[in-house]
Design a protein around this motif. Structure first.
Motif, PDB file in Angstrom:
ATOM      1  N   UNK A  28     -21.042   5.555   0.951  1.00 28.93           N
ATOM      2  CA  UNK A  28     -19.741   5.163   1.481  1.00 28.93           C
ATOM      3  C   UNK A  28     -18.758   5.264   0.324  1.00 28.93           C
ATOM      4  N   UNK A  29     -17.832   6.213   0.397  1.00 26.84           N
ATOM      5  CA  UNK A  29     -16.955   6.508  -0.725  1.00 26.84           C
ATOM      6  C   UNK A  29     -15.540   6.000  -0.446  1.00 26.84           C
ATOM      7  N   UNK A  30     -15.043   5.213  -1.390  1.00 25.60           N
ATOM      8  CA  UNK A  30     -13.642   4.807  -1.413  1.00 25.60           C
ATOM      9  C   UNK A  30     -12.989   5.627  -2.515  1.00 25.60           C
ATOM     10  N   UNK A  31     -11.898   6.310  -2.199  1.00 26.31           N
ATOM     11  CA  UNK A  31     -11.283   7.165  -3.196  1.00 26.31           C
ATOM     12  C   UNK A  31      -9.795   6.926  -3.328  1.00 26.31           C
ATOM     13  N   UNK A  32      -9.278   7.143  -4.529  1.00 23.26           N
ATOM     14  CA  UNK A  32      -7.836   7.090  -4.742  1.00 23.26           C
ATOM     15  C   UNK A  32      -7.334   8.485  -5.105  1.00 23.26           C
ATOM     16  N   UNK A  33      -6.090   8.737  -4.737  1.00 22.39           N
ATOM     17  CA  UNK A  33      -5.460  10.007  -5.060  1.00 22.39           C
ATOM     18  C   UNK A  33      -3.983   9.736  -5.300  1.00 22.39           C
ATOM     19  N   UNK A  52      -3.682   6.232  -1.342  1.00 23.00           N
ATOM     20  CA  UNK A  52      -2.699   6.832  -2.234  1.00 23.00           C
ATOM     21  C   UNK A  52      -2.251   5.774  -3.239  1.00 23.00           C
ATOM     22  N   UNK A  53      -2.572   5.985  -4.514  1.00 19.91           N
ATOM     23  CA  UNK A  53      -2.256   5.017  -5.571  1.00 19.91           C
ATOM     24  C   UNK A  53      -1.730   5.780  -6.784  1.00 19.91           C
ATOM     25  N   UNK A  54      -0.572   5.391  -7.268  1.00 17.59           N
ATOM     26  CA  UNK A  54      -0.041   5.948  -8.508  1.00 17.59           C
ATOM     27  C   UNK A  54      -0.409   5.007  -9.641  1.00 17.59           C
ATOM     28  N   UNK A  60       1.167  -0.943  -7.784  1.00 17.68           N
ATOM     29  CA  UNK A  60       0.375  -0.182  -6.813  1.00 17.68           C
ATOM     30  C   UNK A  60      -1.115  -0.390  -7.060  1.00 17.68           C
ATOM     31  N   UNK A  61      -1.509  -0.473  -8.315  1.00 22.45           N
ATOM     32  CA  UNK A  61      -2.905  -0.762  -8.643  1.00 22.45           C
ATOM     33  C   UNK A  61      -3.289  -2.144  -8.127  1.00 22.45           C
ATOM     34  N   UNK A  62      -2.416  -3.124  -8.346  1.00 23.74           N
ATOM     35  CA  UNK A  62      -2.695  -4.489  -7.893  1.00 23.74           C
ATOM     36  C   UNK A  62      -2.824  -4.550  -6.371  1.00 23.74           C
ATOM     37  N   UNK A  63      -1.923  -3.855  -5.673  1.00 23.40           N
ATOM     38  CA  UNK A  63      -1.972  -3.843  -4.209  1.00 23.40           C
ATOM     39  C   UNK A  63      -3.256  -3.200  -3.713  1.00 23.40           C
ATOM     40  N   UNK A  64      -3.665  -2.138  -4.375  1.00 24.46           N
ATOM     41  CA  UNK A  64      -4.911  -1.461  -4.007  1.00 24.46           C
ATOM     42  C   UNK A  64      -6.108  -2.386  -4.212  1.00 24.46           C
TER      43      UNK A  64
END
Length: 235
Positions: A28-33, A52-54, A60-64
């Motif tokens: 099960x893969x969770x990915x960021x781009x 989508x994370x910058x 944005x990192x914290x929200x992710x």
């Protein structure tokens, strides 16, 4: 039950190949781009949970991180692959360059490791953190000083987090050099790049994937950096 892995930077190159391979293996893969492309939709169709994370923007990192905590009870692996490669600025914006490199390669992984450690500790077996560093973390770079320094800091964090999270979580790093050429690289550049190692070739995506699989399968390796550099250190 499928194992859960979070991989940052899945939109291209090694991150894309690795995430595709693990999806095919039943993870099960969770990915960021960073950028929405047709490739991301393809990964979603394969079953990826994509965000989508910058990484330049800490909020944005914290929200992710908050979303992952809300949606998942555990993580079996966290692979920090997201990266950028900036040369030293010719316009005098040196602080912006080092700040950006440290944010992407150090600040974001540091916060994610700490904030998501409870999910890693909740893994059914031994969990993993893998930092993707770089050959230049040890050698340095005249043209990419900030980049090399940030990757060296990430390599050092491997040691600290291995101590902090043992014995439940293994923390290791992979330090690649010339794994894949870019499509825009001309033949003259390729010849020069290959000549930097004694094996005189590019490593290839499969070499990187095998390194990741080795670390994930190991039950006795932690706090180490695995070099993938074709023997550059003895050239």
């Amino acid at each position: 039950m499928s194992k859960v892995v979070l991989i940052t930077g899945v939109g291209r190159r090694l991150g894309l190949v690795l995430s595709t391979r693990l999806l095919e293996q039943g993870w099960q893969v969770i990915g960021t781009y960073r950028t929405e492309t047709p490739v991301i939709e393809t990964l979603r169709n394969l079953g990826m949970e994509a965000y989508k994370v910058d990484f330049k923007i800490q909020q944005e990192v914290n929200d992710f991180i908050g979303k992952i905590k809300d949606r998942h009870a555990r993580l079996d692996a966290l692979i920090h692959n997201a990266s950028d490669w900036l040369p030293e600025s010719d316009t005098g914006r040196h602080f912006e360059t080092i700040e950006y490199m440290m944010q992407v390669h150090v600040n974001a992984p540091y916060v994610m490791n700490l904030e998501l450690s409870a999910l890693l500790q909740a893994s059914d077996g031994m969990a993993d953190i893998i930092h993707v560093t770089d050959y230049v973390a040890e050698k340095g770079s005249q043209k990419h000083i900030a980049y090399a320094a940030s990757k060296a800091a990430l390599a050092n964090m491997t040691l600290s987090f291995a101590q902090l999270l043992a014995p439940k979580v293994k923390v290791n790093a992979i330090a690649p050099a010339l794994m894949l050429f870019n499509e825009t690289d001309d033949n003259q550049y390729k010849v020069k790049a290959r000549a930097k190692s004694i094996l005189q070739r590019e490593g290839g995506a499969d070499e990187f994937i095998r390194a990741v699989e080795y670390l994930l399968a190991s039950t006795y390796v932690t706090g180490r950096t695995l070099p993938l550099d074709g023997g550059r250190h003895i050239k």
